[in-house]
Design a protein around this motif. Sequence first.
Motif, PDB file in Angstrom:
ATOM      1  N   MET A  65       0.927  -0.966   0.056  1.00 53.74           N
ATOM      2  CA  MET A  65      -0.033   0.091   0.143  1.00 53.74           C
ATOM      3  C   MET A  65       0.964   1.171  -0.096  1.00 53.74           C
ATOM      4  O   MET A  65       1.916   1.148   0.560  1.00 53.74           O
ATOM      5  CB  MET A  65      -0.827  -0.108   1.188  1.00 53.74           C
ATOM      6  N   ILE A  66       0.411   2.235  -0.716  1.00 59.47           N
ATOM      7  CA  ILE A  66       1.015   3.340  -0.674  1.00 59.47           C
ATOM      8  C   ILE A  66      -0.120   4.472  -0.784  1.00 59.47           C
ATOM      9  O   ILE A  66      -0.779   4.309  -1.668  1.00 59.47           O
ATOM     10  CB  ILE A  66       2.259   3.792  -1.562  1.00 59.47           C
ATOM     11  N   PRO A  67      -0.052   5.827  -0.067  1.00 54.77           N
ATOM     12  CA  PRO A  67      -1.099   6.732  -0.566  1.00 54.77           C
ATOM     13  C   PRO A  67      -0.727   7.291  -1.772  1.00 54.77           C
ATOM     14  O   PRO A  67       0.493   7.316  -2.182  1.00 54.77           O
ATOM     15  CB  PRO A  67      -0.871   7.927   0.556  1.00 54.77           C
ATOM     16  N   PRO A 108      -3.635  -3.533  -9.710  1.00 53.35           N
ATOM     17  CA  PRO A 108      -2.556  -4.655 -10.026  1.00 53.35           C
ATOM     18  C   PRO A 108      -1.702  -4.664  -8.732  1.00 53.35           C
ATOM     19  O   PRO A 108      -0.960  -5.620  -8.528  1.00 53.35           O
ATOM     20  CB  PRO A 108      -1.805  -3.854 -11.186  1.00 53.35           C
ATOM     21  N   HIS A 109      -1.311  -3.359  -8.188  1.00 55.41           N
ATOM     22  CA  HIS A 109      -0.348  -3.196  -6.969  1.00 55.41           C
ATOM     23  C   HIS A 109      -0.741  -4.326  -5.853  1.00 55.41           C
ATOM     24  O   HIS A 109      -0.090  -4.967  -5.348  1.00 55.41           O
ATOM     25  CB  HIS A 109      -0.309  -1.930  -6.520  1.00 55.41           C
ATOM     26  N   GLU A 110      -2.037  -3.979  -5.761  1.00 58.40           N
ATOM     27  CA  GLU A 110      -2.507  -4.662  -4.293  1.00 58.40           C
ATOM     28  C   GLU A 110      -2.880  -6.234  -4.733  1.00 58.40           C
ATOM     29  O   GLU A 110      -2.499  -7.105  -3.668  1.00 58.40           O
ATOM     30  CB  GLU A 110      -3.975  -4.150  -3.702  1.00 58.40           C
ATOM     31  N   ALA A 145      -0.751  -7.889  -6.563  1.00 53.99           N
ATOM     32  CA  ALA A 145       0.789  -8.369  -6.449  1.00 53.99           C
ATOM     33  C   ALA A 145       0.811  -8.676  -4.753  1.00 53.99           C
ATOM     34  O   ALA A 145       1.289  -9.945  -4.638  1.00 53.99           O
ATOM     35  CB  ALA A 145       1.648  -7.484  -6.915  1.00 53.99           C
ATOM     36  N   HIS A 146       0.360  -7.902  -3.944  1.00 52.80           N
ATOM     37  CA  HIS A 146       0.486  -8.151  -2.514  1.00 52.80           C
ATOM     38  C   HIS A 146      -0.298  -9.621  -2.344  1.00 52.80           C
ATOM     39  O   HIS A 146       0.278 -10.276  -1.470  1.00 52.80           O
ATOM     40  CB  HIS A 146       0.070  -7.070  -1.825  1.00 52.80           C
ATOM     41  N   TRP A 147      -1.184  -9.526  -2.894  1.00 49.20           N
ATOM     42  CA  TRP A 147      -2.412 -10.584  -2.483  1.00 49.20           C
ATOM     43  C   TRP A 147      -1.761 -12.064  -2.827  1.00 49.20           C
ATOM     44  O   TRP A 147      -1.708 -12.889  -2.090  1.00 49.20           O
ATOM     45  CB  TRP A 147      -3.555 -10.500  -2.998  1.00 49.20           C
ATOM     46  N   THR A 159       7.617  -7.286  -0.658  1.00 52.41           N
ATOM     47  CA  THR A 159       6.317  -7.163  -1.182  1.00 52.41           C
ATOM     48  C   THR A 159       5.891  -5.706  -1.928  1.00 52.41           C
ATOM     49  O   THR A 159       5.424  -5.817  -2.831  1.00 52.41           O
ATOM     50  CB  THR A 159       5.326  -7.777  -0.169  1.00 52.41           C
ATOM     51  N   GLU A 160       6.568  -4.825  -1.324  1.00 52.58           N
ATOM     52  CA  GLU A 160       6.412  -3.532  -1.483  1.00 52.58           C
ATOM     53  C   GLU A 160       7.284  -3.359  -2.960  1.00 52.58           C
ATOM     54  O   GLU A 160       6.840  -2.563  -3.933  1.00 52.58           O
ATOM     55  CB  GLU A 160       6.703  -2.400  -0.876  1.00 52.58           C
ATOM     56  N   GLY A 161       8.501  -4.051  -2.841  1.00 54.37           N
ATOM     57  CA  GLY A 161       9.445  -4.221  -4.426  1.00 54.37           C
ATOM     58  C   GLY A 161       8.471  -4.712  -5.202  1.00 54.37           C
ATOM     59  O   GLY A 161       8.313  -4.109  -6.568  1.00 54.37           O
ATOM     60  N   LEU A 162       7.896  -5.939  -5.037  1.00 52.68           N
ATOM     61  CA  LEU A 162       7.258  -6.671  -6.242  1.00 52.68           C
ATOM     62  C   LEU A 162       6.307  -5.817  -6.570  1.00 52.68           C
ATOM     63  O   LEU A 162       5.941  -5.746  -7.867  1.00 52.68           O
ATOM     64  CB  LEU A 162       6.779  -8.066  -5.463  1.00 52.68           C
ATOM     65  N   ALA A 163       5.446  -5.396  -5.706  1.00 54.18           N
ATOM     66  CA  ALA A 163       4.091  -4.675  -6.134  1.00 54.18           C
ATOM     67  C   ALA A 163       4.551  -3.476  -6.942  1.00 54.18           C
ATOM     68  O   ALA A 163       3.528  -3.051  -8.050  1.00 54.18           O
ATOM     69  CB  ALA A 163       3.393  -4.237  -4.865  1.00 54.18           C
ATOM     70  N   GLN A 164       5.560  -2.615  -6.541  1.00 52.06           N
ATOM     71  CA  GLN A 164       5.879  -1.631  -7.528  1.00 52.06           C
ATOM     72  C   GLN A 164       6.178  -2.273  -8.786  1.00 52.06           C
ATOM     73  O   GLN A 164       6.130  -1.437 -10.133  1.00 52.06           O
ATOM     74  CB  GLN A 164       6.998  -0.757  -7.184  1.00 52.06           C
TER      75      GLN A 164
HETATM   76 ZN   LIG Z   1       1.903  -1.757  -1.483  1.00 52.42          ZN
END
Ligand SMILES: [Zn+2]
Length: 292
Positions: free
Chosen positions: A1-3, A174-176, A178-180, A195-200
């Motif tokens: 997640m990122i705002p 798509p970002h979320e 990837a986290h899931w 997980t934040e690297g992957l999602a980005q």
């Molecule tokens: Zn994220």
Amino acid sequence: MIPRHATSGPVLPTVPRWPSWRRLAALGCLALLLTALGVAPGGASPVVRAGQLAWVGRLTAARVVAQWPRPGWERLDAGRVRVVYRTGHRQGAEWVRDYALESLPRVARMTGLPIPAQPVVFVVHASPEELARTFGWDPRDPPLGLYAAGVIHVADPRTWASNRDTFARLGPVPHELAHWLLDWNTLGNYPAWFTEGLAQAVDRAVTGFTFGWAGTCPRVAWSDLNGAFASLPTDQAYGAALCLYDRLTERGGGGALPRLAEALAAGEPFAVAAARIYGVDPARLLPGGSGR
Ligand SMILES: [Zn+2]
């Protein structure tokens, strides 16, 4: 997640439909428990295994709560996607459902991670502000989406995107996803930066969206990246996460991630599994690490 970034349409009549989700939740829980308790390879850590069992409990509870029928909420089901939404936000829920159905196979193909048998559950909140309040955050700086304990929470896209294209280009789906996918395929066994690297990386490949820090490799100590990720400045934390993820992927190639996920699901500690599969100690790939 990122705002990230920051319009309600006609409401179609709906008939709440609650098929045998309790049975599905129970079966899902059982499958996860059996996987978590399965025969562990030599590299499995009892500490990681205990964490994975706790993860199964948290995830199962959160998913049951998210799908529990309650006044003011309705539900849409389509294939592997389930959308729980605020009454009055049907059209936004349909945007989320349609884009999730389109994105899920792409994200799975790109990452090589299998799509779980359990449906992915989205909760569509009435607005970014309501989403922020739900999680106790400042509504003046709301996120558009976040992944928490097996459930993807998003704001009704019609409150911030003028059309479906804008939602697809700038939205969090798509970002979320990837986290899931990573969470389910590892039983929760990975550090936050990974997980934040992957999602980005997924976001960049699917939508072309990147943050200002993409391409930078901020200097971060390995211990801080793993132990204090949430308290680091966002650009430093997320910039280092993407940089390190990209450097690992360069070393391991496209097939490395599913093999890593398999080892993590089996209870191998992340640093050990990553070093074995990518052929390098991840800490050495950090800017300032002894390997670069
Ligand atoms: Zn994220």
